[in-house]
Design a protein around this motif. Sequence first.
Motif, mmCIF file in Angstrom:
data_model
loop_
_atom_site.group_PDB
_atom_site.id
_atom_site.type_symbol
_atom_site.label_atom_id
_atom_site.label_comp_id
_atom_site.label_asym_id
_atom_site.label_seq_id
_atom_site.Cartn_x
_atom_site.Cartn_y
_atom_site.Cartn_z
ATOM 1 N N GLU A 86 -73.366 -61.255 -2.021
ATOM 2 C CA GLU A 86 -72.182 -61.289 -2.882
ATOM 3 C C GLU A 86 -72.542 -60.936 -4.323
ATOM 4 O OE1 GLU A 86 -69.145 -64.114 -2.244
ATOM 5 O OE2 GLU A 86 -70.068 -64.974 -0.456
ATOM 6 N N PRO A 87 -73.092 -59.737 -4.552
ATOM 7 C CA PRO A 87 -73.634 -59.397 -5.876
ATOM 8 C C PRO A 87 -72.573 -59.175 -6.947
ATOM 9 C CG PRO A 87 -73.718 -57.488 -4.440
ATOM 10 C CD PRO A 87 -73.273 -58.648 -3.584
ATOM 11 N N GLY A 90 -71.240 -69.020 6.880
ATOM 12 C CA GLY A 90 -72.658 -68.805 7.179
ATOM 13 C C GLY A 90 -73.210 -67.454 6.767
ATOM 14 N N LYS A 91 -72.475 -66.710 5.953
ATOM 15 C CA LYS A 91 -72.915 -65.364 5.563
ATOM 16 C C LYS A 91 -74.228 -65.394 4.776
ATOM 17 C CE LYS A 91 -69.309 -64.367 3.075
ATOM 18 N NZ LYS A 91 -68.663 -65.691 3.063
ATOM 19 N N SER A 92 -74.238 -66.183 3.700
ATOM 20 C CA SER A 92 -75.434 -66.226 2.848
ATOM 21 C C SER A 92 -76.620 -66.819 3.590
ATOM 22 C CB SER A 92 -75.153 -67.045 1.586
ATOM 23 O OG SER A 92 -74.184 -66.399 0.780
ATOM 24 N N LEU A 94 -74.463 -52.287 6.014
ATOM 25 C CA LEU A 94 -73.706 -53.128 6.933
ATOM 26 C C LEU A 94 -73.072 -54.252 6.133
ATOM 27 C CD1 LEU A 94 -72.893 -53.987 9.854
ATOM 28 C CD2 LEU A 94 -74.952 -55.401 9.863
ATOM 29 N N GLY A 95 -71.750 -54.360 6.186
ATOM 30 C CA GLY A 95 -71.048 -55.432 5.505
ATOM 31 C C GLY A 95 -70.973 -56.673 6.373
ATOM 32 N N LEU A 96 -71.118 -57.835 5.765
ATOM 33 C CA LEU A 96 -70.981 -59.113 6.458
ATOM 34 C C LEU A 96 -69.927 -59.919 5.711
ATOM 35 C CD1 LEU A 96 -72.113 -60.808 8.812
ATOM 36 C CD2 LEU A 96 -73.789 -61.757 7.214
ATOM 37 N N LEU A 151 -77.780 -54.939 3.523
ATOM 38 C CA LEU A 151 -76.883 -55.884 4.180
ATOM 39 C C LEU A 151 -76.025 -56.441 3.057
ATOM 40 C CD1 LEU A 151 -75.939 -57.550 6.648
ATOM 41 C CD2 LEU A 151 -77.636 -59.276 6.006
ATOM 42 N N PHE A 152 -74.746 -56.044 3.024
ATOM 43 C CA PHE A 152 -73.865 -56.352 1.897
ATOM 44 C C PHE A 152 -72.949 -57.505 2.287
ATOM 45 C CE2 PHE A 152 -70.362 -55.742 -1.071
ATOM 46 C CZ PHE A 152 -71.019 -55.392 -2.242
ATOM 47 N N ILE A 153 -73.239 -58.685 1.735
ATOM 48 C CA ILE A 153 -72.463 -59.893 2.029
ATOM 49 C C ILE A 153 -71.353 -60.016 1.001
ATOM 50 C CG2 ILE A 153 -72.578 -62.402 2.202
ATOM 51 C CD1 ILE A 153 -75.582 -62.031 2.942
#
Length: 342
Positions: A196-197, A69-71, A60-62, A225-227
């Motif tokens: 955010e890797p 407020g993502k992180s 799931l991308g965020l 969960l991919f931010i």
Amino acid sequence: MSAVASAVQPNSAATSDTILSVRNLKKHFPITSGLIIQRQVGAVRAVDGVSFDVKRGETLGLVGESGCGKSTTGRTILQLYRPTSGSVVFDGRELTTMKGEELRSLRREMQIIFQDPFASLNPRMTVGNIVSEPMRIHNILRGRELRENVEALLERVGLNPFYINRYPHEFSGGQRQRIGIARALALNPKFIVCDEPISALDVSIQAQVVNLLEDLQQELNLTYLFIAHDLSMVRHICDRVAVMYLGKIVELAPTDELYDNPLHPYTQALLSAVPVPDPSVEEHRQRIIIAGDLPSPANPPTGCNFNTRCPVSIEYCHRDPDPELIEVTPGHYVACHRVPAV
């Protein structure tokens, strides 16, 4: 027929396929005043009522601009920040009420890959100690077995196992992020928050790290969960995408559906900024410019959070409360007064 609420109300048949269920999650950081006797005079609403599900094995991308407020959402899910209110159910267990050893033991099943590979690794520890630390803390392996497992983890993420005695400063940014990934895999987790890797890496390295994450997901049946804020990369790796604005989710849909048919004005503006490789298409594509700056989460606007920058807002948007996340087509949820439910 209008279908209320979101990803927020999965049906019972799908619940067993859901590894993470977030409901009305809030994280407000207090603003205090006074030198000796401090009192709270306000709050930064970093996460302000977020709800979504993550299915087993999916990504799931965020996404959203910086400061939305993502992180904080990712870290609050993992209880690195304790939430102000709301519910986080991981694999059938409520995390927000857990404390002490109960929560500590569950951390083996959920890990995080941090954004900055230069800041997230202890410069005084060798690579071997960094990767083995989770196993030593949870008392999983010792001695020769521990070393062999660390070497296997380094090899799995594409690093030479002979690097085990080197220090972080001896590696490039991409290699450091691989060390961070190896550390996250050390406890065989089910769920990983990728914060955010790739954003701190060179463009030439980003694709390699994303491909590594995809390969590991297939091999180990991981859930991500991919931010991120790189929307082109999100389309490549994610199964579904949630768009976040000022602490709230404004749109959630399967990836292809979101990119082909964005419904929220904010999502449309974000996607209009993504370059298209075809020059003839790019030349005639309409660019949507969002006016103004992101409002302060300490003082969000009245009504819809996006009304101060929305190109299609009406008086109703400024006056009424934030719109709910409503299913407008199967699997596609939008929080906007201008987008009617079916």
